[in-house]
Design a protein around this motif. Sequence first.
Motif, PDB file in Angstrom:
ATOM      1  N   PRO A 154      -2.231  44.557 -42.801  1.00  0.00           N
ATOM      2  CA  PRO A 154      -1.198  43.555 -42.485  1.00  0.00           C
ATOM      3  C   PRO A 154      -1.440  42.835 -41.159  1.00  0.00           C
ATOM      4  N   GLY A 157      -4.145  40.291 -41.887  1.00  0.00           N
ATOM      5  CA  GLY A 157      -3.538  39.326 -42.809  1.00  0.00           C
ATOM      6  C   GLY A 157      -2.561  38.411 -42.093  1.00  0.00           C
ATOM      7  N   LEU A 158      -1.766  39.007 -41.190  1.00  0.00           N
ATOM      8  CA  LEU A 158      -0.784  38.235 -40.419  1.00  0.00           C
ATOM      9  C   LEU A 158      -1.479  37.206 -39.534  1.00  0.00           C
ATOM     10  N   THR A 161      -3.060  34.234 -41.448  1.00  0.00           N
ATOM     11  CA  THR A 161      -2.115  33.260 -42.009  1.00  0.00           C
ATOM     12  C   THR A 161      -1.169  32.677 -40.952  1.00  0.00           C
ATOM     13  N   MET A 331       6.580  35.217 -41.876  1.00  0.00           N
ATOM     14  CA  MET A 331       5.356  36.012 -41.989  1.00  0.00           C
ATOM     15  C   MET A 331       5.395  37.219 -41.058  1.00  0.00           C
ATOM     16  N   THR A 334       7.629  39.857 -42.330  1.00  0.00           N
ATOM     17  CA  THR A 334       7.213  40.407 -43.629  1.00  0.00           C
ATOM     18  C   THR A 334       5.994  41.317 -43.495  1.00  0.00           C
ATOM     19  N   ALA A 335       5.197  41.143 -42.424  1.00  0.00           N
ATOM     20  CA  ALA A 335       3.944  41.903 -42.276  1.00  0.00           C
ATOM     21  C   ALA A 335       4.144  43.420 -42.370  1.00  0.00           C
ATOM     22  N   ALA A 338       4.953  44.365 -45.887  1.00  0.00           N
ATOM     23  CA  ALA A 338       3.783  44.271 -46.764  1.00  0.00           C
ATOM     24  C   ALA A 338       2.897  45.503 -46.626  1.00  0.00           C
ATOM     25  N   MET A 389       2.282  36.436 -46.977  1.00  0.00           N
ATOM     26  CA  MET A 389       2.025  37.791 -46.469  1.00  0.00           C
ATOM     27  C   MET A 389       1.923  38.801 -47.601  1.00  0.00           C
ATOM     28  N   VAL A 393      -2.191  40.700 -47.890  1.00  0.00           N
ATOM     29  CA  VAL A 393      -2.510  42.115 -47.659  1.00  0.00           C
ATOM     30  C   VAL A 393      -3.214  42.725 -48.869  1.00  0.00           C
TER      31      VAL A 393
END
Length: 530
Positions: A154, A157-158, A161, A331, A334-335, A338, A389, A393
Amino acid sequence: MSATATAGQVPSKAPAAAETMDPKRLIAFFAMVLGMFMSILDIQVVSASLSEIQAGLSAGSDEIAWVQTAYLIAEVIMIPLSGTLARIVSTRYLFAFSAAGFTIASALCATATNIEQMIVYRALQGFIGGGMIPSVFAAAFTIFPPSKRNIVSPIIGLIATLAPTIGPTVGGYLSHAFSWHWLFLINIVPGIIVTIVTWNFIDFDKPEMSLLKKFDWWGLASMAIFLGALEYVLEEGNANDWFNDEYILIGAVASVVAALVFFYRAFTVEFPVVDLKAFANRNFALGSTFSFVMGIGLYGLTYIYPVYLGRIRGYDSLMIGETMFVSGLAMFFTAPLAGMLASKIDLRAMMTIGFVSFASGTWIMTGLTADWDFYELFIPQILRGVGLMLCMVPINNIALGTLPPAKIRGASGLFNLTRNLGGAVGLAIINTVLTNRQDVHYMRLREHIDWGNPTAVEQMTNMAANYTAHGLDGATVAVKQMVGLVQKQAMILSFSDVFLMLTVLFLAMVLGVLMINKPSSAAGGAGGGH
């Protein structure tokens, strides 16, 4: 399966050490994450402030776009190359030199006095900075044990994005509060810190300088022409009427010829500049396809929202940034969710939820009108942020988590390249659709606004009377105003078409999820404490 190799190889040597991470490596990893954040942020940080840079450098409107394009072309060449460079010189040397070079190039951008200097410095910044992005993905999937990847994935990914999403916000604020020079000066202090920390703390691998003798220089040249020309064609195509423009045509031919040379050498030489064999892994190939589509959604919407807010609503760069910050916050919050969900539910279900969330946000936007502002855009932006998000992930885990550690360095470059190419292709398609559909809608609307339409005649008469009362040529001004209104409405309808297109694309990805190999094998290498 390769997943068992990944899941087994790292812990088998030292099971106890696998679970307790070396603090030195953690510090190195977070410094690398900061470097990656700066590099990805700088793709979009200038997008909301191009007019300020244009004024500051006395540049023409056709030249200023190259501040963005030069960075993208250079970065897209370096990203796939970085895996091979990391093998030759080691991650430590590659990352520390990339961070130092990126910092120096940022300082040069801030000192540019004309557009030519700025374009050269931005190309340097993009090329050198591109070396930092894949290294972080590779490190996350080689130095962390599988049980820790639901925490690490995450994070990367965070950053991947969030950085381009908040780029216009950060850029708009800096150029508004200070000057455009600060778009680049903010990189100096973090860049120095990243350089020092990564130089002292990275110890993931050793250099293999003997590989330099086998280095495929023809492969590098063909890859640079193939990707550089492709990026140029995609970036400049719509503005220059595609293949009716001589340079676009030359770029397209050069890209195709170079691609043939590149792919031939990639499959025939002993040590190719990019190892394409990772695509033989079904989950990596599918993950890269999803990454390509995520690039379309990520960069496409980061572009189209500011265009709508600037042209239709008349927002300045700061107001655009404040409006778009909602997605970034969504985002961010949400990380962690996720990461938690990745170990609890089927990764395919998680991706499906993400794609549907993203598609829901773009579907709402198909009802766009000229009056939409922060509050109407609020829910679509939250759905977009949450969707991105929840997709990123599991996509990272599915693509890279099932590969053996030896292949991850090269594969992470390819994986990140697909996201950037997705963004380039997406922007080219979006710009072309906006232009063509605006023309179509304008012609259709114009057909309804004629002297046989009593509503149109009444409005024209009222407008003309209003301007005549102020001593102007009422009829002429009223016609110009009406043409402006029709053009504005045609543009809004073309935005709706783009949002509908993105909705269909992301819903189609739900079908693609069904083709992924069962995440029971993916999760073992991908992040599953299961």
